[in-house]
Scaffold this motif. Structure first.
Motif, PDB file in Angstrom:
ATOM      1  N   UNK A  57     -11.063  22.602  39.610  1.00  0.00           N
ATOM      2  CA  UNK A  57     -10.792  23.912  40.213  1.00  0.00           C
ATOM      3  C   UNK A  57     -12.080  24.537  40.760  1.00  0.00           C
ATOM      4  N   UNK A  58     -13.125  24.565  39.946  1.00  0.00           N
ATOM      5  CA  UNK A  58     -14.350  25.278  40.313  1.00  0.00           C
ATOM      6  C   UNK A  58     -15.115  24.607  41.444  1.00  0.00           C
TER       7      UNK A  58
ATOM      8  N   UNK B  12      -2.167  22.891  38.069  1.00  0.00           N
ATOM      9  CA  UNK B  12      -2.639  21.785  38.903  1.00  0.00           C
ATOM     10  C   UNK B  12      -3.859  22.160  39.740  1.00  0.00           C
ATOM     11  N   UNK B  13      -4.851  21.276  39.704  1.00  0.00           N
ATOM     12  CA  UNK B  13      -6.058  21.458  40.505  1.00  0.00           C
ATOM     13  C   UNK B  13      -5.934  20.648  41.790  1.00  0.00           C
ATOM     14  N   UNK B  14      -6.925  20.730  42.620  1.00  0.00           N
ATOM     15  CA  UNK B  14      -6.885  20.072  43.933  1.00  0.00           C
ATOM     16  C   UNK B  14      -6.577  18.581  43.822  1.00  0.00           C
TER      17      UNK B  14
ATOM     18  N   UNK C 136     -22.164  23.339  42.214  1.00  0.00           N
ATOM     19  CA  UNK C 136     -21.052  23.513  43.147  1.00  0.00           C
ATOM     20  C   UNK C 136     -21.155  24.843  43.874  1.00  0.00           C
ATOM     21  N   UNK C 137     -21.718  25.845  43.208  1.00  0.00           N
ATOM     22  CA  UNK C 137     -21.819  27.170  43.809  1.00  0.00           C
ATOM     23  C   UNK C 137     -22.791  27.211  44.985  1.00  0.00           C
ATOM     24  N   UNK C 138     -23.734  26.263  45.043  1.00  0.00           N
ATOM     25  CA  UNK C 138     -24.725  26.277  46.125  1.00  0.00           C
ATOM     26  C   UNK C 138     -24.471  25.160  47.135  1.00  0.00           C
TER      27      UNK C 138
ATOM     28  N   UNK D 207     -14.115  18.462  43.948  1.00  0.00           N
ATOM     29  CA  UNK D 207     -15.274  17.595  44.182  1.00  0.00           C
ATOM     30  C   UNK D 207     -15.763  16.914  42.905  1.00  0.00           C
ATOM     31  N   UNK D 208     -14.902  16.791  41.906  1.00  0.00           N
ATOM     32  CA  UNK D 208     -15.341  16.223  40.623  1.00  0.00           C
ATOM     33  C   UNK D 208     -14.816  14.798  40.461  1.00  0.00           C
TER      34      UNK D 208
END
Length: 457
Positions: free
Chosen positions: A124-125, A216-218, A93-95, A129-130
């Motif tokens: 969250x991270x 709460x996350x996205x 996810x970081x890239x 997108x999960x």
């Protein structure tokens, strides 16, 4: 307007995944699966190709049905060794910014309360997108590994999964209000206690008395994937699944499966387009038909049909090593992957025919050709099979994904069948265009405080 094709890369945190034996090809890099840069590089490649997601399979047992032994699984690395898929996601996810991630986790191998936090953390991270591929397991070896005598009965596994999902919905959707987090430094109030509630659950399989640990996350609830298309599996999918992965040998079977899945969703009060259906597919492509055929012949020299047969043995619970090549096989009603058993019975598969179908080491339909031929075949699956997209299995990694991106994606884009940029928002919004959260008509939405939530204090 023609339907835009959705696309996941189908992979696993191991050496040999679907098309077995190809790890021995000199250009294959799958033995680097335990290196983080292998996965971050792959994620960047898939993002360049605008893939909707990287779908990571997983098992928590070993394939020990064929020859009643794990020896071939070890020699050919038939999903063994295999590492945890969730550990890869935050680095990838970081890239990336648009690539989604579907992670497979066995619902019976996790404690719901702890698992809810793990998925919320990843949501969250990844900025929403999960996704979670919900599986109930099909390996006796996995059951024995965690102290059980054998795998639970097929339909009972889904009964337990239904209850697990209800508890997870209560935690994800019902424990924290959207406005619970104030972050008020001056008043020294990070979260308002009046807007956070305890979840109480007393069920047949699970008990809980807890607050969800994550704010709460996205998406709150991750995008829900599921691959069971047996009668009971389809009932489960009708209630829960947003994306369903099917393994069909042709477009006729795919169409029947797709229609049944969508009809089931409508029966649960959902819409026909509330489910996205992905078919498993393998593609070997090159600039010309001749070059693609030569590449395919090259791959065949390294593939292991026997390893594919061992994989199929585990899925059906049948040791095919005990049969002669053309000996008739009696397929009973198993406790494993029922759709595989049913299809084998219906088509009268012998050991020889199974090995023939697995010439490339895997069981998914195979497309070999130049970019236009591959695009034609994919469009036929979409239009005739009534699917929404594909889980593209790897052959030689990462070459097979690079070839598809460089050669097939531009053709699909020119035809208006594939996006030219990522959409906005979460993975769910990009797939369905209705926002980041579960729609109100989904069963899980009923666990919100303003819904018909159960087991919420």
């Amino acid at each position: 307007m023609p339907k835009e094709i959705l696309l996941n890369a189908f992979n696993m945190n191991c050496v040999g995944h679907i098309n077995h034996g190809l790890w021995t090809h000199p250009r294959d890099q799958s033995d680097r699966y335990h290196r983080l840069d292998y996965w971050t590089s792959m994620a960047a490649t898939l993002e360049r190709g605008l893939f909707d997601g990287l779908f990571l399979a997983d098992i928590v047992g070993v394939y020990d049905v064929y020859q009643q032994s794990v020896d071939l699984a070890l020699r050919e690395s038939i999903q063994l060794p295999v590492n945890d898929p969730l550990m890869l996601v935050s680095a990838m996810a970081a890239v990336t910014k648009g690539l989604g991630f579907g992670v497979t986790v066995n619902v019976h191998a996790e404690e719901p309360y702890i698992f809810a936090r793990r998925l919320s953390t990843l949501d969250h991270l990844t900025d929403g997108r999960i996704g979670w591929n919900i599986v109930t397991g099909y390996l006796d070896s996995a059951a024995r590994a965690v102290g059980q005598s054998a795998l639970g009965e097929h339909d009972t596994r889904y009964d337990r999964a239904d209850e697990c999902l209800d508890l997870l919905y209560a935690l994800w959707e019902g424990s924290w209000d959207d406005d619970a987090v104030l972050g008020n430094r001056k008043a020294r109030v990070y979260a308002d206690p009046a807007r956070v509630r305890k979840i109480r659950h007393e069920g047949t399989y699970y008990r809980a008395d807890a607050y969800h640990l994550s704010e709460p996350s996205c998406q709150r609830t991750p995008v829900l994937y599921q691959a069971g298309t047996s009668g009971r599996g389809r009932k489960f999918a009708s209630r829960h699944a947003e994306c369903v992965f099917i393994s069909s040998p042709d477009t006729t079977v795919a169409r029947a499966a797709s229609r049944a899945i969508r009809e089931g969703a409508v029966g649960e009060g959902r819409r026909v387009d509330d489910v996205r259906i992905f078919a498993g597919i393998t593609v070997v492509v090159d600039r010309t038909q001749r070059a693609a055929s030569e590449k395919y012949e090259d791959y065949l020299r390294y593939a292991s049909p026997e390893a594919g047969l061992a994989h199929f043995s585990a899925g059906t619970g049948m040791d095919f090593s005990q049969y002669e090549l053309d000996e008739p096989i009696t397929y009973g009603k198993g406790n494993f992957v029922q759709t595989s058993v049913d299809l084998a019975r219906e088509r009268g598969w012998t050991k020889r025919s199974i090995l023939s179908d697995m010439a490339l080491g895997g069981r998914y339909p195979l497309i070999v050709g130049d970019p236009n031929q591959v695009a034609d075949a994919l469009e036929a699956w979409i239009d005739e099979g009534e699917v929404d997209g594909f889980n593209l299995a790897r052959t030689v990694a990462p070459e097979s994904y690079e070839d598809f991106i460089d050669l097939v994606v531009p053709v699909l884009q020119e035809r208006g069948r594939y996006k030219t940029a990522y959409g906005e928002g979460s993975l769910r919004n990009r797939l369905f265009g209705e926002g980041n959260r579960l729609p109100a008509r989904h069963h899980g939405a009923g666990f919100r405080p303003n819904g018909t939530a159960r087991d919420v204090e």
